[in-house]
Design a protein around this motif. Sequence first.
Motif, short mmCIF file in Angstrom:
data_model
loop_
_atom_site.label_atom_id
_atom_site.label_comp_id
_atom_site.label_asym_id
_atom_site.label_seq_id
_atom_site.Cartn_x
_atom_site.Cartn_y
_atom_site.Cartn_z
N GLN A 262 9.14 59.26 100.60
CA GLN A 262 7.81 59.20 101.25
C GLN A 262 7.26 57.78 101.29
N PHE A 263 7.70 56.94 100.36
CA PHE A 263 7.20 55.56 100.34
C PHE A 263 7.44 54.85 101.66
N PHE A 264 8.49 55.33 102.38
CA PHE A 264 8.82 54.64 103.62
C PHE A 264 7.85 54.94 104.76
N PHE A 265 7.13 56.05 104.63
CA PHE A 265 6.20 56.36 105.74
C PHE A 265 4.76 56.12 105.38
N ILE A 266 4.49 55.91 104.12
CA ILE A 266 3.09 55.83 103.70
C ILE A 266 2.45 54.56 104.23
N LYS A 267 1.23 54.75 104.70
CA LYS A 267 0.58 53.58 105.27
C LYS A 267 -0.63 53.15 104.46
N THR A 268 -1.37 54.10 103.89
CA THR A 268 -2.60 53.70 103.18
C THR A 268 -2.32 53.49 101.69
N THR A 269 -3.17 52.68 101.11
CA THR A 269 -3.00 52.35 99.68
C THR A 269 -3.24 53.57 98.81
N THR A 270 -4.26 54.36 99.19
CA THR A 270 -4.55 55.55 98.38
C THR A 270 -3.32 56.45 98.31
N ASN A 271 -2.73 56.66 99.47
CA ASN A 271 -1.52 57.49 99.52
C ASN A 271 -0.42 56.90 98.68
N MET A 272 -0.32 55.59 98.74
CA MET A 272 0.71 54.87 97.99
C MET A 272 0.53 55.16 96.50
N ILE A 273 -0.73 55.04 96.05
CA ILE A 273 -1.00 55.25 94.62
C ILE A 273 -0.70 56.70 94.23
N LEU A 274 -1.19 57.63 95.07
CA LEU A 274 -0.97 59.06 94.78
C LEU A 274 0.52 59.38 94.71
N PHE A 279 5.48 60.39 91.92
CA PHE A 279 6.87 59.95 91.72
C PHE A 279 7.17 59.75 90.23
N VAL A 280 6.28 59.01 89.57
CA VAL A 280 6.50 58.73 88.15
C VAL A 280 6.49 60.03 87.34
N LEU A 281 5.48 60.88 87.65
CA LEU A 281 5.35 62.14 86.91
C LEU A 281 6.59 63.01 87.08
N SER A 282 7.01 63.12 88.37
CA SER A 282 8.15 64.02 88.57
C SER A 282 9.42 63.44 87.96
N THR A 283 9.52 62.11 87.95
CA THR A 283 10.70 61.52 87.31
C THR A 283 10.68 61.82 85.81
N VAL A 284 9.51 61.59 85.19
CA VAL A 284 9.41 61.79 83.75
C VAL A 284 9.65 63.26 83.39
N PHE A 285 8.95 64.14 84.12
CA PHE A 285 9.10 65.57 83.81
C PHE A 285 10.50 66.06 84.13
N GLY A 286 11.03 65.52 85.21
CA GLY A 286 12.39 65.89 85.58
C GLY A 286 13.36 65.51 84.50
N TRP A 287 13.20 64.30 84.00
CA TRP A 287 14.09 63.81 82.94
C TRP A 287 13.96 64.71 81.70
N TRP A 288 12.71 65.04 81.42
CA TRP A 288 12.43 65.89 80.27
C TRP A 288 13.03 67.28 80.43
N LEU A 289 12.92 67.79 81.67
CA LEU A 289 13.47 69.12 81.98
C LEU A 289 14.99 69.12 81.77
N VAL A 290 15.63 68.12 82.33
CA VAL A 290 17.09 68.04 82.21
C VAL A 290 17.48 67.95 80.74
N LYS A 291 16.71 67.14 80.02
CA LYS A 291 17.03 66.96 78.61
C LYS A 291 16.90 68.27 77.83
N SER A 292 15.82 69.00 78.11
CA SER A 292 15.62 70.22 77.33
C SER A 292 16.61 71.31 77.74
N VAL A 293 16.96 71.33 79.02
CA VAL A 293 17.97 72.31 79.44
C VAL A 293 19.29 72.00 78.76
N LYS A 294 19.58 70.70 78.66
CA LYS A 294 20.82 70.27 78.02
C LYS A 294 20.83 70.73 76.56
N LEU A 295 19.71 70.48 75.92
CA LEU A 295 19.59 70.83 74.50
C LEU A 295 19.78 72.33 74.31
#
Length: 585
Positions: A262-274, A279-295
């Motif tokens: 989505q970063f490639f289409f975003i034009k406004t700063t607010t959208n960029m921040i959101l 992105f960060v949240l889903s990366t972190v949670f995703g990493w956490w999810l994978v880790k716990s499933v692994k465990l």
Amino acid sequence: MLCSGIPSPIFLIFSSDVPQLLYYSHLPALIISLIIGLFVYFKNKTLLSKILLSISLVFSLWSFLSLITWSSNRSDVVMMAWAPDGIMYLSIFVLSIYFAYVFFDKKDVSFTKKIIFGLILLPAIALTPTDYNLYNFDISSYCGPQEGKFFYNYYYLAGAIIFLWIVILAVHRYRRAEAEGGFRRQIVIMTIGLGLFLLSFFATGYIASLLDKYYIDFYGLFGMTFFMAMLAYLIVKFKAFDIKLLAAQALVVAIVILIGSQFFFIKTTTNMILTGITFVLSTVFGWWLVKSVKLESQRKEQLQSLADQLAEGNDKLQKLDNAKSEFISIASHQLRTPPTAIKGYSSLLLEGSYGKLTNEQSAALNNVYKRNEDMIALIDNLLETSRIESGTIAYEYKKFQLEDFLEDIYETLIFKAKEKNVSLEFVPSENPLPEITTDKDKFREVISNLVDNAVKYTKEGGVKVKAELQKGFTALSHDGSANSTPIAGAEKEDPEKDVIRISVSDTGIGIPETELPFLFQKFSRGKDISRLNVAGTGLGLFVGKKIMEALGGRIWAESGGEGKGSVFIVEIPTEVKEKEMSAQG
Ligand code: ADP
């Protein structure tokens, strides 16, 4: 040439000019199929996983090129990406039937079939660079070529035929497969997955080009998900690898890529921040999810292996136990012979068959006789225990009169009681006792042992044996001891069942409350018994309880405590139930 009015895409495929659904339908399917294809291939490099990998590679490439044709504003790029469409489409079908064959038959297909597969692809390969495939590029509005009717009809037809071919093949192989063993299930699941995938792929492509509404094509890709899901299920069934972990990984990667794109289409700063936060949240949670499933899956594996070990150990123990029972049984049989001979000869000697004995000789021989009797009893108990444990005891039911039965026991034990100076009294019942049907010999064993114990564990006073008819098999009226184990269901099933209650009471050493719960266990002997110098094994009551359970009755003990005497009570139904008779011979 550039198409007019269409912006240039970023990274070939990201354009703001196309419906966003395009990315949702193409990208996850593309990524998931690639991951699963690669994963299965690297886990086990069989022919089947090679074909699967080929399907997912062609499919991913097809999705990717499809994205390019949608997004690009350059006619040459669109043409290049669009041209192999037919070949790839047909390849997916051909690879799918190949996959089905190998999956069903568990071996490679014949050379002839490979030739046929090649022949199906041949026209598509030959016609791809020609005008029969694509022509008349329109750069003004639609930015794409016309599809050659003949060419496209050919590959839709071939696709439809292959689809039917797979269905017929599946039905045939299903019929041929054995009903047991789960392979039929695998065939069904596989065919549904593959069928839905191809059908959605085929139908949407066909409808899209028929109606000239190309966006319908988007939905076809979701069919891949079915296929992958079914495959995943099968793989879990096969336990080829941990699909849960894989699914989590695929999901996380797909989400992160989708959001990242989505970063490639975003034009406004607010959208960029959101989007950045998402992105960060889903990366972190995703990493956490994978880790716990692994465990979790690791834990499960550990648990499984532990459970396996346990089952194995249990099995071994069971075998050992059986071997032990068998050993005791054989050994006891062998042991039984000599004392029987000793018994025979010593009684002949005692009777004077070999000449008159002096008093001293008689007394000594009497000791031999008694000690020998103890040994016989011990061996019999061991034998009985091993039979009980191996379940090889057979019960023989017959009808008999209780008075005679009790008289018999009295006769055999009165001698022993007299010797010990303990009175033994069989109290006559107030009402006449009925005949009862049970295994007479086994029942005698139980009652004899109780009376024998009562005499054994009484120094002064006496032993009283009482038998009464009880109307109805009621719940225990007293519950002083934990040994009172009613036979499960007996009283509930048949409250009106008549029972005979035989009680053996003595004025002996009594039983401490702490010992009551363990009385009927194997090799259980009172802790002060050794001091009394009384022979015994601690098997009599154990055997007695097992026999009473088998005969549909119950047995328990009561005692006021040490030195206060004991009462052993047995209840036995007067009639035996049909099913007990047949179950126990
Ligand atoms: P054994 O008499 O060979 O030891 P049993 O299984 O017949 O084995 O009895 C188990 C234990 O129960 C005895 O060792 C004894 O401690 C106790 N017991 C059995 N009958 C009596 C009784 N009438 N009075 C006191 N204790 C008894």
